[in-house]
Design a protein around this motif. Structure first.
Motif, PDB file in Angstrom:
ATOM      1  N   VAL A 364       0.837  -1.199   0.000  1.00 23.33           N
ATOM      2  CA  VAL A 364       0.000   0.000   0.000  1.00 23.33           C
ATOM      3  C   VAL A 364       0.873   1.250   0.000  1.00 23.33           C
ATOM      4  O   VAL A 364       0.584   2.233  -0.690  1.00 23.33           O
ATOM      5  CB  VAL A 364      -0.944  -0.001   1.218  1.00 23.33           C
ATOM      6  N   VAL A 365       1.976   1.202   0.782  1.00 23.18           N
ATOM      7  CA  VAL A 365       2.908   2.335   0.816  1.00 23.18           C
ATOM      8  C   VAL A 365       3.474   2.588  -0.579  1.00 23.18           C
ATOM      9  O   VAL A 365       3.538   3.735  -1.046  1.00 23.18           O
ATOM     10  CB  VAL A 365       4.051   2.073   1.816  1.00 23.18           C
ATOM     11  N   ALA A 366       3.882   1.502  -1.245  1.00 24.72           N
ATOM     12  CA  ALA A 366       4.439   1.643  -2.589  1.00 24.72           C
ATOM     13  C   ALA A 366       3.396   2.198  -3.557  1.00 24.72           C
ATOM     14  O   ALA A 366       3.693   3.071  -4.383  1.00 24.72           O
ATOM     15  CB  ALA A 366       4.956   0.302  -3.085  1.00 24.72           C
ATOM     16  N   GLY A 367       2.152   1.688  -3.467  1.00 21.00           N
ATOM     17  CA  GLY A 367       1.089   2.201  -4.333  1.00 21.00           C
ATOM     18  C   GLY A 367       0.849   3.687  -4.130  1.00 21.00           C
ATOM     19  O   GLY A 367       0.655   4.436  -5.091  1.00 21.00           O
ATOM     20  N   SER A 368       0.885   4.123  -2.871  1.00 22.33           N
ATOM     21  CA  SER A 368       0.721   5.538  -2.574  1.00 22.33           C
ATOM     22  C   SER A 368       1.897   6.355  -3.108  1.00 22.33           C
ATOM     23  O   SER A 368       1.719   7.468  -3.626  1.00 22.33           O
ATOM     24  CB  SER A 368       0.585   5.735  -1.061  1.00 22.33           C
ATOM     25  N   MET A 369       3.116   5.813  -2.989  1.00 17.56           N
ATOM     26  CA  MET A 369       4.299   6.486  -3.535  1.00 17.56           C
ATOM     27  C   MET A 369       4.180   6.669  -5.038  1.00 17.56           C
ATOM     28  O   MET A 369       4.506   7.741  -5.575  1.00 17.56           O
ATOM     29  CB  MET A 369       5.561   5.680  -3.202  1.00 17.56           C
ATOM     30  N   TYR A 370       3.707   5.620  -5.734  1.00 13.17           N
ATOM     31  CA  TYR A 370       3.546   5.725  -7.185  1.00 13.17           C
ATOM     32  C   TYR A 370       2.565   6.841  -7.545  1.00 13.17           C
ATOM     33  O   TYR A 370       2.783   7.599  -8.503  1.00 13.17           O
ATOM     34  CB  TYR A 370       3.054   4.404  -7.767  1.00 13.17           C
ATOM     35  N   ASP A 371       1.474   6.939  -6.764  1.00 10.16           N
ATOM     36  CA  ASP A 371       0.462   7.952  -7.050  1.00 10.16           C
ATOM     37  C   ASP A 371       0.978   9.367  -6.782  1.00 10.16           C
ATOM     38  O   ASP A 371       0.626  10.309  -7.495  1.00 10.16           O
ATOM     39  CB  ASP A 371      -0.790   7.703  -6.205  1.00 10.16           C
ATOM     40  N   HIS A 372       1.814   9.543  -5.747  1.00 11.46           N
ATOM     41  CA  HIS A 372       2.234  10.875  -5.318  1.00 11.46           C
ATOM     42  C   HIS A 372       3.578  11.318  -5.905  1.00 11.46           C
ATOM     43  O   HIS A 372       3.764  12.498  -6.219  1.00 11.46           O
ATOM     44  CB  HIS A 372       2.300  10.943  -3.793  1.00 11.46           C
ATOM     45  N   TYR A 373       4.524  10.375  -6.040  1.00 11.83           N
ATOM     46  CA  TYR A 373       5.873  10.741  -6.484  1.00 11.83           C
ATOM     47  C   TYR A 373       6.216  10.227  -7.877  1.00 11.83           C
ATOM     48  O   TYR A 373       7.227  10.630  -8.452  1.00 11.83           O
ATOM     49  CB  TYR A 373       6.926  10.225  -5.494  1.00 11.83           C
TER      50      TYR A 373
END
Length: 411
Positions: A364-373
């Motif tokens: 989930v952290v990685a998915g959020s990183m992809y969306d934001h960064y």
């Protein structure tokens, strides 16, 4: 002792099992993140949630599978159950999983996670450790049999992208059809000559033997490598197809190209499976793990700097060298540093389980990183983490010489 002709027969039958298992797995999962993104319409964060649920449910299944398979030894009961679930993969995706994700997302994610864990995520470990155990008993290298698994994945992936653009359901129907090959080949495997040895080994194993592994510092040293190196790579690879396809003029072209490239990579990987035992035997199990980790770090970091389809394709092809070395090194490290009778438990808990523990939190952290960064920046950060853990692993993993000395002392 099993005769040469019977050993050869079992080698080909088990190779066929691996080939068909990976055919089924590839038809369902090689484009799984693209399917979730383009067909179901999920965001990167929700796709990450799916992978987290899959990882969490796998945590419940892998230790159980490891204990059961070590207790069964060379009996095939667990593998037959996996085979039946493989046959049901097509109907599950089309008639159960798809409508649930579209109407009741969280329920669908949980049910899907349970099915994927029982069938694929834990199932592959049970199949691979069974083949590795038979290989040790009859004298063939696991890598030469596992090569056929890679070829199975490659064959399915070659067509998966093209068929996905026509209708994703075609891939799911083909997955179920290929699974029948797995069951037929498994039925023909002969294990009768080793029945006496099997009874002796299985009766001496119990749950306490497996739990005692948790007291060994060397188990946690191995877990450090798995969590910090293999797990980060696992998280990185989950949504890689989405990033890859985004570098092309259209999603359809990207899907097809990913299928073709993935197929080429896995064909090369099959050749790597044939050569990996020679390389690992030459440099040792520990050095094999470190070499595979170094290639992983290069691939993840390189993906962060790649800006064109050609460059990102080059990073993808590094997997063909990395996976065979890592997989062979893991089995050789397990059998040289721990009790070989617990190879299934060690592989499913020490390797697969630990990977799922960490990736369940990081997906989930990685998915959020992809969306934001964005993907590129996220990959650079992941690559740095892998390098740090690789340095730590070089200090704590046991070398082949140390494993031999420990074994001599124990005896």
């Amino acid at each position: 002792m099993m005769s040469l002709s019977r050993a050869t027969k079992n080698y080909w039958l088990l190779s066929c099992c691996l080939f068909s298992f990976f055919l089924t797995w590839s038809f369902t999962f090689s484009l799984f993140p693209i399917w979730l993104n383009q067909y179901i319409g999920l965001s990167g964060e929700r796709t990450g949630f799916i992978f987290s649920v899959n990882s969490l449910t796998a945590l419940l299944i892998m230790p159980i599978y490891g204990l059961i398979q070590d207790k069964l030894g060379i009996k095939r009961s667990l593998l037959f159950a996996v085979g039946v679930l493989l046959v049901l993969s097509g109907p599950f995706f089309i008639f159960v999983y798809t409508p649930l994700l579209q109407t009741h997302f969280y329920l669908g994610a949980i049910i899907g996670g349970l099915y994927f864990s029982i069938t694929f995520l834990a199932g592959v470990g049970a199949v691979e450790t069974y083949v590795e155990r038979i290989g040790r008993r009859t004298g063939f290298e696991f890598g030469k049999a596992r090569m056929w698994g890679s070829l199975g994945w490659a064959c399915a992936t070659f067509f998966a992208g093209y068929l996905f653009n026509i209708n994703p359901h075609i891939n799911f129907y083909l997955a179920s059809g290929c699974a029948f090959i797995f069951i037929i080949a498994l039925l023909l495997v002969s294990t009768a000559p080793a029945a006496e040895e099997q009874t002796t080994n299985s009766n001496t194993l119990n749950t306490r033997d497996a739990l005692d592994l948790l007291r060994l510092p060397q188990f946690w040293a191995f877990a450090t490598y798995v969590i910090g190196v293999n797990c980060i790579y696992y998280v990185y690879d989950q949504q890689f197809p989405i990033y890859f396809s985004s570098l092309f003029p259209s999603s359809a072209e990207g899907n097809s190209m990913y299928g073709y490239l993935n197929s080429l990579q896995v064909f090369l990987e099959a050749g790597g499976m044939f050569l990996a035992p020679f390389i690992v035997n030459k440099i040792g199990a520990k050095n094999g793990l470190l070499l595979a980790g170094a290639i992983m770090a290069c691939r993840i970091l390189g993906s962060g700097f790649a800006a064109t389809p050609v460059e990102i394709s080059a990073m993808k092809l590094l997997h063909a060298a990395e996976l065979p070395i890592m997989l062979i090194a893991i089995f050789k490290y397990i059998t040289s540093s721990f009790d070989p009778r617990l190879s299934s438990t060690l592989y499913l808990v020490g390797f697969q389980f630990m990977t799922q523990v960490a990736s369940s939190a990081l997906s989930v952290v990685a998915g959020s990183m992809y969306d934001h960064y964005g993907f590129a920046t996220s990959y650079k950060m992941m690559g740095i983490v892998v390098i740090i853990f690789l340095i730590v692993s070089a200090c704590v993993l046991r070398s082949d010489k140390q494993a031999k000395l420990q074994l001599q002392t124990a005896n």
